[in-house]
Design a protein around this motif. Structure first.
Motif, PDB file in Angstrom:
ATOM      1  N   SER A 187       7.834  -5.663   7.885  1.00  0.00           N
ATOM      2  CA  SER A 187       6.991  -4.326   7.675  1.00  0.00           C
ATOM      3  C   SER A 187       6.829  -3.706   9.055  1.00  0.00           C
ATOM      4  O   SER A 187       6.777  -4.254   9.546  1.00  0.00           O
ATOM      5  N   ALA A 195      -0.204   2.616   0.634  1.00  0.00           N
ATOM      6  CA  ALA A 195      -0.956   1.369   0.846  1.00  0.00           C
ATOM      7  C   ALA A 195      -2.108   0.605   0.283  1.00  0.00           C
ATOM      8  O   ALA A 195      -2.397  -0.328   0.267  1.00  0.00           O
ATOM      9  N   TYR A 264       9.204 -13.740   1.897  1.00  0.00           N
ATOM     10  CA  TYR A 264       8.977 -12.500   1.296  1.00  0.00           C
ATOM     11  C   TYR A 264       8.360 -11.933   0.427  1.00  0.00           C
ATOM     12  O   TYR A 264       8.616 -11.542  -0.749  1.00  0.00           O
ATOM     13  N   VAL A 285       7.470  -0.398  -7.512  1.00  0.00           N
ATOM     14  CA  VAL A 285       7.324  -0.423  -5.662  1.00  0.00           C
ATOM     15  C   VAL A 285       7.247  -1.842  -5.829  1.00  0.00           C
ATOM     16  O   VAL A 285       8.600  -2.328  -4.513  1.00  0.00           O
ATOM     17  N   SER A 286       7.550  -2.981  -6.098  1.00  0.00           N
ATOM     18  CA  SER A 286       7.962  -4.009  -5.519  1.00  0.00           C
ATOM     19  C   SER A 286       9.666  -4.349  -6.363  1.00  0.00           C
ATOM     20  O   SER A 286      10.454  -5.734  -6.125  1.00  0.00           O
ATOM     21  N   ARG A 287      10.483  -3.361  -6.712  1.00  0.00           N
ATOM     22  CA  ARG A 287      12.041  -4.043  -7.702  1.00  0.00           C
ATOM     23  C   ARG A 287      12.410  -5.014  -7.741  1.00  0.00           C
ATOM     24  O   ARG A 287      13.106  -5.250  -7.473  1.00  0.00           O
ATOM     25  N   ALA A 365       2.254  -4.936  -2.424  1.00  0.00           N
ATOM     26  CA  ALA A 365       3.195  -4.372  -2.389  1.00  0.00           C
ATOM     27  C   ALA A 365       4.302  -3.786  -1.950  1.00  0.00           C
ATOM     28  O   ALA A 365       5.336  -3.611  -1.439  1.00  0.00           O
ATOM     29  N   ARG A 366       3.274  -1.871  -1.696  1.00  0.00           N
ATOM     30  CA  ARG A 366       3.457  -1.296  -0.377  1.00  0.00           C
ATOM     31  C   ARG A 366       3.014  -1.367   1.161  1.00  0.00           C
ATOM     32  O   ARG A 366       3.961  -0.713   1.650  1.00  0.00           O
ATOM     33  N   LEU A 369       6.206  -4.094   2.077  1.00  0.00           N
ATOM     34  CA  LEU A 369       8.026  -4.143   1.146  1.00  0.00           C
ATOM     35  C   LEU A 369       8.517  -4.289   1.009  1.00  0.00           C
ATOM     36  O   LEU A 369       9.176  -5.488   2.063  1.00  0.00           O
ATOM     37  N   TRP A 370       9.367  -4.937   0.096  1.00  0.00           N
ATOM     38  CA  TRP A 370      10.946  -6.217  -0.287  1.00  0.00           C
ATOM     39  C   TRP A 370      12.079  -5.439   0.666  1.00  0.00           C
ATOM     40  O   TRP A 370      11.948  -3.880  -0.123  1.00  0.00           O
ATOM     41  N   HIS A 372      14.793  -4.105   0.667  1.00  0.00           N
ATOM     42  CA  HIS A 372      15.806  -4.343  -0.058  1.00  0.00           C
ATOM     43  C   HIS A 372      17.091  -3.658   0.483  1.00  0.00           C
ATOM     44  O   HIS A 372      18.450  -4.434   0.899  1.00  0.00           O
TER      45      HIS A 372
END
Ligand SMILES: Cc1cc2nc3c(=O)[nH]c(=O)nc-3n(C[C@H](O)[C@H](O)[C@H](O)COP(=O)(O)OP(=O)(O)OC[C@H]3O[C@@H](n4cnc5c(N)ncnc54)[C@H](O)[C@@H]3O)c2cc1C
Length: 466
Positions: A187, A195, A264, A285-287, A365-366, A369-370, A372
């Motif tokens: 991050s 956030a 993560y 947000v967290s997908r 979560a913001r 971030l995951w 992706h």
């Protein structure tokens, strides 16, 4: 002669903070619940009790959380005579109105009127090339080694990934005298403006997180933010020997180490909710797909209540509040007189507490971030599903050549998520790989459907009448 009234049967699954507080609320209302946990002892993840015979102090084991751990343990011990506690018991399936458990070689089918599922979370993992080498652990496993057995996972450990646990476990290792080689956070150094509102909902926790980072830096631990993991180095004989990342400026750097702890943030354990046919909704947000609950923890399936990290990652304090509220809601819904009064009196304050915790959860979560996009960058040769040794390339081929744009179809063609962990560790990343290969949004890929048994179990178990 009138038939004697049968009192409703309540089951709590999980004896962590959420489960203990759920059971306590039921006991306070005069109910004797069945409490099931697959662990040897109560306490759950954060307040994991050390094995019998180990004598480390509360302060040493739980640090700043020692008082909370002691209270939870003593409250549990005090209510033991009033609950039917079944430790080392796995809840492996949930069908309409019945929970299926296994204890030793004995299988039970337990009918219930209300089940409160408090099964917690596991690490959320994003694969990186080399994560299948010996010496690469999840952050949670690294912490369990320390908390449960007072062991470090290596003599020179790198912590990589993102989320609050990354800094916490690194700091716990440092305090325990282990050699922390570096902390590598994917991050950015400064969280996105959106956030902050959530993070400021619990300022003391925000400060505690910053203090951990300060402590690591002051001890000379290299902390790099905004990195992109490239590969974990090593070989199949000697295991991990280092990790390469691209730093925030895009420069590749390699750090020597003999162990990597990877994580993560966390992912909710939602399999029992899925087997109970609870509805899920996609969280942008967290997908990820999460079970739908109302503000008290009711799922869309009658009689099934969800609380704690197993439905939303609110942390231990949030789990305690959610467990209590879900149990009170269950009592209220079943018309339990004492429970109804407790629910009316306590639900508003518990809901307010949970709203604050949920705002903080969204902030985390913001901020963490995951990542992706890393799934798209995984080389074809990288192992994605460690249980079945499925590579990212094989999964992409199933999308390209078999048109598997839905994750369960991709599983059928590639075996991704079909092994021992049932996709609990690779499932989120696999969905991202499929989405990227198919050029569709990840929510369109769907989620891996849970299958019973939720965890491996003995084949020769004998069914015993409950
Ligand atoms: C690996 C890990 C490390 C963490 N470390 C920290 C930390 O250091 N500090 C911190 O503040 N927070 C930490 N957290 C978060 C914290 O543990 C949770 O917020 C808190 O414990 C949530 O409480 P809970 O009751 O919802 O779940 P948990 O405490 O996880 O309890 C869930 C319980 O359910 C049981 N269970 C699960 N599945 C089944 C099943 N199918 N059948 C029977 N029993 C089952 C488990 O054995 C467990 O006892 C960590 C979380 C994880 C996953």
């Amino acid at each position: 002669m009138a038939a004697a009234a049968v009192s409703p049967r309540f089951i709590v699954v999980g004896a962590g903070p959420a489960g203990v507080r759920a059971a306590q609320a039921l006991v306070q209302a005069g109910v004797r619940p069945i409490v099931i946990d697959e662990g040897r002892r109560d306490g759950g993840q954060i307040y994991r009790r050390q094995p019998e015979g180990f004598t480390r102090s509360y302060d040493m084991l739980y640090g700043g959380e020692a008082a909370k751990a002691r209270t939870l343990h003593s409250d549990f011990d005090a209510m033991r005579p009033h609950i039917d506690y079944r430790s080392e018991t796995l809840a492996w399936n949930l069908t309409q109105g019945a929970l299926h458990t296994l204890q030793g070689g004995q299988a039970h089918t337990l009918a219930f009127d209300a089940v409160i599922i408090c099964v917690g979370a596991t690490d959320r993992l994003m694969p990186v090339q080399g994560w299948n080498l010996a010496g690469c652990y999840s952050l949670g496993a690294a912490q369990i080694a320390l908390k449960s057995q007072a062991c470090a996972i290596g003599s020179r450990v790198v912590f990589a990934g993102t989320g609050p646990l990354l800094y916490l476990v690194a700091a716990q290792y440092l305090k325990a005298g282990a050699n922390v080689a570096a902390v590598l956070d994917t991050s950015p150094a400064i969280p996105a403006p959106k956030a902050w509102k959530g993070l400021l909902a619990r300022p003391h926790l925000l400060l505690r997180g910053l203090a951990l980072q300060f402590m690591l830096c002051r001890a000379g631990v290299q902390v790099l933010k905004g990195v992109t993991p490239v590969r974990i180095r090593g070989d199949s004989i000697t295991g991990v020997s280092g990790i390469s990342v691209r730093d925030a400026q895009g420069v590749e750097r390699t750090l020597q180490c003999d162990a990597v702890a990877l994580g993560y943030h966390l992912r909710a354990e939602t399999q029992l909710a899925d087997l109970a046919r609870c509805e899920f909704a996609f969280e942008t947000v967290s997908r990820q797909w999460l079970p739908r609950i109302d503000e008290d923890g009711r799922s869309s399936t009658r009689g099934v209540y969800l609380a704690g990290d197993g439905v939303r990652i609110l942390g231990a304090d949030g789990a305690e509040a959610a467990g209590r509220l879900a149990a009170l809601a269950a009592l209220n819904d079943l018309g339990h007189e004492g429970g109804r009064a407790l629910f009316t009196a306590q639900a508003p304050a518990l809901r307010r507490t949970l709203a604050t915790m949920n705002a903080f959860r969204e902030g985390l979560a913001r901020a963490f971030l995951w990542p992706h996009a890393q799934a798209a960058m995984l080389p074809d040769a990288a192992v994605l599903c460690r249980c079945e040794s499925v590579t990212a390339g094989e999964l992409r081929r199933s999308v390209r050549e078999m048109g598997s744009q839905e994750i369960n179809r991709a599983k059928a063609f590639s075996r991704v998520g079909m092994g021992r962990c049932q996709g609990r560790y690779c499932g989120h990343a696999a969905a991202e790989v499929v989405a990227h290969a198919a050029g569709i949004p990840v929510e369109q890929v769907g989620r891996l459907r849970a299958q019973a048994p939720v965890k491996p179990l003995l084949m020769d178990a004998k069914e015993v009448q409950a």
